[in-house]
Design an enzyme around this catalytic site. Structure first.
Site, PDB file in Angstrom:
ATOM      1  N   HIS A 122       0.824  -1.209   0.000  1.00 11.22           N
ATOM      2  CA  HIS A 122       0.000   0.000   0.000  1.00 11.22           C
ATOM      3  C   HIS A 122       0.862   1.264   0.000  1.00 11.22           C
ATOM      4  CE1 HIS A 122      -0.123  -1.933   4.006  1.00 11.22           C
ATOM      5  NE2 HIS A 122       0.396  -0.788   4.344  1.00 11.22           N
ATOM      6  N   CYS A 146     -11.397  -4.689 -11.876  1.00  5.18           N
ATOM      7  CA  CYS A 146     -10.839  -3.539 -11.148  1.00  5.18           C
ATOM      8  C   CYS A 146      -9.386  -3.729 -10.723  1.00  5.18           C
ATOM      9  CB  CYS A 146     -11.695  -3.205  -9.933  1.00  5.18           C
ATOM     10  SG  CYS A 146     -11.585  -4.422  -8.629  1.00  5.18           S
TER      11      CYS A 146
HETATM   12  C1  PEP Z   1      -7.091  -6.867  -6.696  1.00  8.86           C
HETATM   13  O1  PEP Z   1      -6.691  -7.784  -6.001  1.00  8.86           O
HETATM   14  O2  PEP Z   1      -7.062  -6.872  -7.949  1.00  8.86           O
HETATM   15  C2  PEP Z   1      -7.636  -5.654  -6.079  1.00  8.86           C
HETATM   16  C3  PEP Z   1      -8.166  -4.700  -6.820  1.00  8.86           C
HETATM   17  O3  PEP Z   1      -7.506  -5.526  -4.740  1.00  8.86           O
HETATM   18  P1  PEP Z   1      -6.153  -5.084  -4.010  1.00  8.86           P
HETATM   19  O4  PEP Z   1      -5.160  -4.698  -5.057  1.00  8.86           O
HETATM   20  O5  PEP Z   1      -6.513  -3.981  -3.104  1.00  8.86           O
HETATM   21  O6  PEP Z   1      -5.790  -6.352  -3.298  1.00  8.86           O
END
Ligand code: PEP
Ligand code: MG
Length: 759
Positions: free
Chosen positions: A370, A683
């Protein structure tokens, strides 16, 4: 309790004079060794310098043959001096010639000396030399003498690094020599500026103190402040939701209360060094141990110790210990800075948001990705995984961060700098061209409407909604609010954030993803040691269902924020249908609960799940009719599909997404969703790259959510494509097996003049 000793104050005072004096480098080092030998009643004192080709060269001596200076060179693993250089630890020997590692060098005339004590000269987590003393008679050096010599070595580090004669040439070379390093792109872009080190730098000018008693008091006050801040962190309820972190924090507190640590710092200060110098010495020792440690548990503890040193240095610098205030680059004028850090948490990075950073370079790809996502939210070009930065970069160095190619250029020559300045201007122009697309419809040449949405997670992302002209927020990562604060956000803070997001979005849809904690997204201070495979561990919806209090509070906040308007909620990483049903039931309960207390229920409720676990791709049948939509999280889904950890650079980019197996898998999911009447979108990060997005369109996906930077290039791509013309050869390529699939897609794109370049 060990007997303690401070370096004689007189020695420190004399050292200060020698260091401040205007003299030749050789003369200065010679004076230093004479001084040390005299004060420590040693027959010999010598300094060995690590050369660029990793040898140890005798650069000054009192007691050995002067003719050996600059002549005696040893391999890095040779002799007692080599052993110290390799281990980064002091070595004290009663009778050196009898030691198996002893390497006899006749030219030095060291035959008559028996007792030997050597300590490493440390700088930036690296051994840059060795300082030794020797005595004729066999003897064991006391703890306090070893300690003294280590303190002196710290004071000497900058002198040796900068001024040793053999290095007069090579240091100058180092200064001038351009260095290019490879890294991993964490946030795309170009950044030019001068290096600013995240870890506090203690300049040699601040090594000494005139008034040691007052300095000790200052150190004690800083230690008190440090302990107080740890107490406050412990008192916060962050630890309440994980089992372990309280223990971790307690351990951290114990380290800060360690009397031996405090005592060593005090003793160093009593000898005439500043509190900063004392802490810096401790930090150097922790750093070099960290460089040599391979055990992950030990590394983590050493990181903790180094963090503690850094916090204390920041407090001594007059702030609360947070990093962004520790700014020593006043003289940089309006030149932009590139932040260089070993590793950086998302909260620390956020503290820099108003500092106008040109780019960020991280030595370690933080285990918590993050940080990269926050960098993207702030839109700061960032590369990570660039090793050993400390030894090649100094504050103020000119740096180019090419986060388009994943390269770092340190002290580039004029030609390269000019080329990058031009590239940077072109990039700005390109961005402006993307901006101009903002008002254009996201429609293909043959009239197919595509929904382009934004991935967001912080209030600062909201600006991107307006700037990109996105159709809404396809993924709002609610856990970010938790990750970037020191304490658990209270329900009111959650309501406020969600309400802001909804207000800002207006009539555009917002898909809130419920807390996706665990895995790589640990709360500050949460233990990372508890699981061997955190991505496969107790995370996301699994964690939320096992912590219903926390989960309910969030759902309540979402319902309250919707305030009788529409609400779309999705649950992360659902693996089996039952998890979805259980989570949805809790949400429905919360709506009932709110209604019973006079709050309005959402006017239109949409409840979905993220498809991130491959098993769920085979369980859609069971949720059909109950689920309003599916959003494919390709970041997770494809790491599981390819069995390649998204956090491990060596494998995360090893398998091309634009490949037949991935396409066939995503094709199957789309077809199933169509058959079951479940709306589906994508996404993950893949949606933000034009070629990848083109493939998704070819498979029939019509809603894509992505980071802000992807919207311009993807919109330009889709506006240039005739989907019906593209789909036919594309589908054929998916289901035949002719060479590289990516190349085939690129060939079709070329023939059909589809704009698939990123830039
Ligand atoms: C994913 O895993 O593609 C997603 C959008 O969630 P994150 O990147 O927050 O794990
Ligand atoms: Mg995910």
């Amino acid at each position: 309790m060990p007997q303690t000793f401070s370096v004689p104050r007189l020695l420190i005072n004399r050292l200060r004079e020698v260091m401040a004096g205007d003299m030749e480098a050789d003369t200065r080092l010679q004076k230093v060794v004479t001084l040390i030998a005299g004060t420590m009643v040693a027959d010999v004192c010598s300094i060995y310098k690590r050369t660029d080709d990793d040898e140890l060269e005798l650069v000054a001596t009192e007691g050995l043959s002067v003719s050996a200076v600059h002549q005696t060179r040893m391999a890095l693993d040779e002799g007692l001096v080599g052993q110290i250089a390799l281990s980064g630890e002091p070595l004290s020997i009663q009778d050196a010639p009898r030691h198996p590692a002893f390497s006899y060098r006749p030219e030095t005339g060291e035959d008559p000396y028996h007792a030997f004590l050597g300590v490493p000269i440390l700088r930036g987590g690296r051994v840059i030399g060795v300082l030794t003393v020797q005595n004729r008679t066999e003897r064991i050096y006391e703890e306090d003498e070893i300690d003294s010599l280590q303190t002196i070595a710290m004071v000497l580090a900058e002198v040796v690094a900068a001024e040793a004669p053999i290095l007069a040439a090579s240091a100058a070379q180092r200064e001038a020599r351009p260095v290019n390093l490879k890294g991993r792109i964490l946030c795309d872009g170009l950044g030019l500026g001068i290096a600013r080190l995240h870890d506090p730098v203690v300049s040699p000018a601040r090594y000494f103190t005139e008034d040691p008693e007052a300095e000790v008091r200052r150190l004690r006050r800083a230690l008190e402040t440090l302990r107080g801040s740890l107490e406050r962190m412990l008192a916060s309820d962050v630890s309440a939701i994980f089992g372990e972190p309280r223990e971790v924090l307690e351990a951290f507190k114990m380290l800060a209360n360690d009397p031996v640590w405090a005592m060593r710092l005090e003793e160093t200060v009593k000898s005439g060094l500043s509190a900063e110098a004392a802490v810096d010495r401790s930090r150097r020792e922790h750093k070099v141990k960290l460089e040599n440690a391979h055990d992950p548990y030990l590394r983590e503890r050493l990181h903790d110790l180094e963090d503690l040193d850094n916090r204390l240095l920041r407090i001594l610098a007059g702030n609360d210990g947070s990093a962004a205030h520790d700014h020593s680059g006043e003289e940089n004028g309006d030149r932009r800075e590139v932040l260089i850090a070993r590793r950086l948490g998302p909260a620390e990075l956020l503290e820099y948001r108003d500092s106008g950073l040109a780019a960020i370079v991280l030595e370690e790809v933080a285990p918590t990705s993050h940080t990269a996502i926050v960098a993207r939210a702030l839109d700061i070009p960032t590369i990570g995984g660039v090793g050993a930065l400390n030894s090649v970069i100094a504050p103020g160095d000119q740096v180019i961060v090419d986060a388009e190619q994943g390269t770092l250029h340190i002290r580039p020559d004029e030609g390269l700098l000019d080329a990058y300045e031009t590239r940077s201007v072109l990039r700005t122009e390109r961005q402006a061209a993307f901006q101009a697309l903002r008002e254009q419809p996201s429609r293909t040449r043959d009239g197919v409407e595509i929904s382009l949405m934004l991935n967001a997670g912080l209030a600062i992302d909201l600006d991107s909604l307006g700037q990109t002209g996105a159709d809404g927020i396809g993924l709002f990562r609610t856990e970010f609010q938790f990750l970037v604060s020191d304490t658990l956000p209270k329900i009111d803070a959650q309501i406020e954030l969600y309400r802001n997001v909804l207000d800002y979005a207006g009539t555009r849809p917002v898909y809130f993803r419920t807390l996706d904690l665990g895995g790589d997204k640990l709360l500050p201070n949460a233990s990372t040691e508890t699981e061997e495979n955190p991505a496969l561990g107790w995370r996301s919806i699994r964690f939320a269902l096992d912590r219903p209090g926390l989960f309910r509070r969030q759902l309540r906040a979402l319902v309250r924020a919707a305030d009788g308007g529409p609400l779309a909620v999705m649950f992360p990483m659902v693996t089996i249908a039952e998890e979805f049903f259980e989570a949805k039931a809790i949400l429905m309960d919360e709506i009932e609960w709110s209604r019973a207390r006079g709050y309005s229920a959402p006017s239109q409720l949409r409840v979905g799940a993220m498809l991130e676990a491959p098993a769920f791709a085979f369980g859609l049948e069971e949720v059909a009719g109950e689920i309003d939509f599916i959003s494919i999280g390709t970041n997770d889904l494809l790491q599981f599909f390819n069995a390649a950890d998204r956090m491990v650079p060596a494998v995360s980019e090893r398998y091309d997404i634009v490949s037949r197996p991935v396409m066939r898998f995503l094709d199957g999911i789309k077809q199933q969703c169509d058959r079951l009447g479940i709306p589906v979108s994508v996404c993950g990060e893949v949606a933000s790259h034009p070629v990848e997005a083109l493939c998704l369109l070819g498979l029939g996906y019509r809603a894509l959510s992505m980071p802000a930077a992807g919207i311009g290039p993807v919109k330009r791509m889709l506006r240039s494509v005739d989907l019906s013309a593209f789909s036919e050869p594309f589908r054929e390529a998916v289901h035949t097996s002719n060479g590289s699939f990516r190349n085939e897609v690129l060939a079709i794109a070329r023939v059909q003049e589809i704009a698939v370049s990123d830039g």
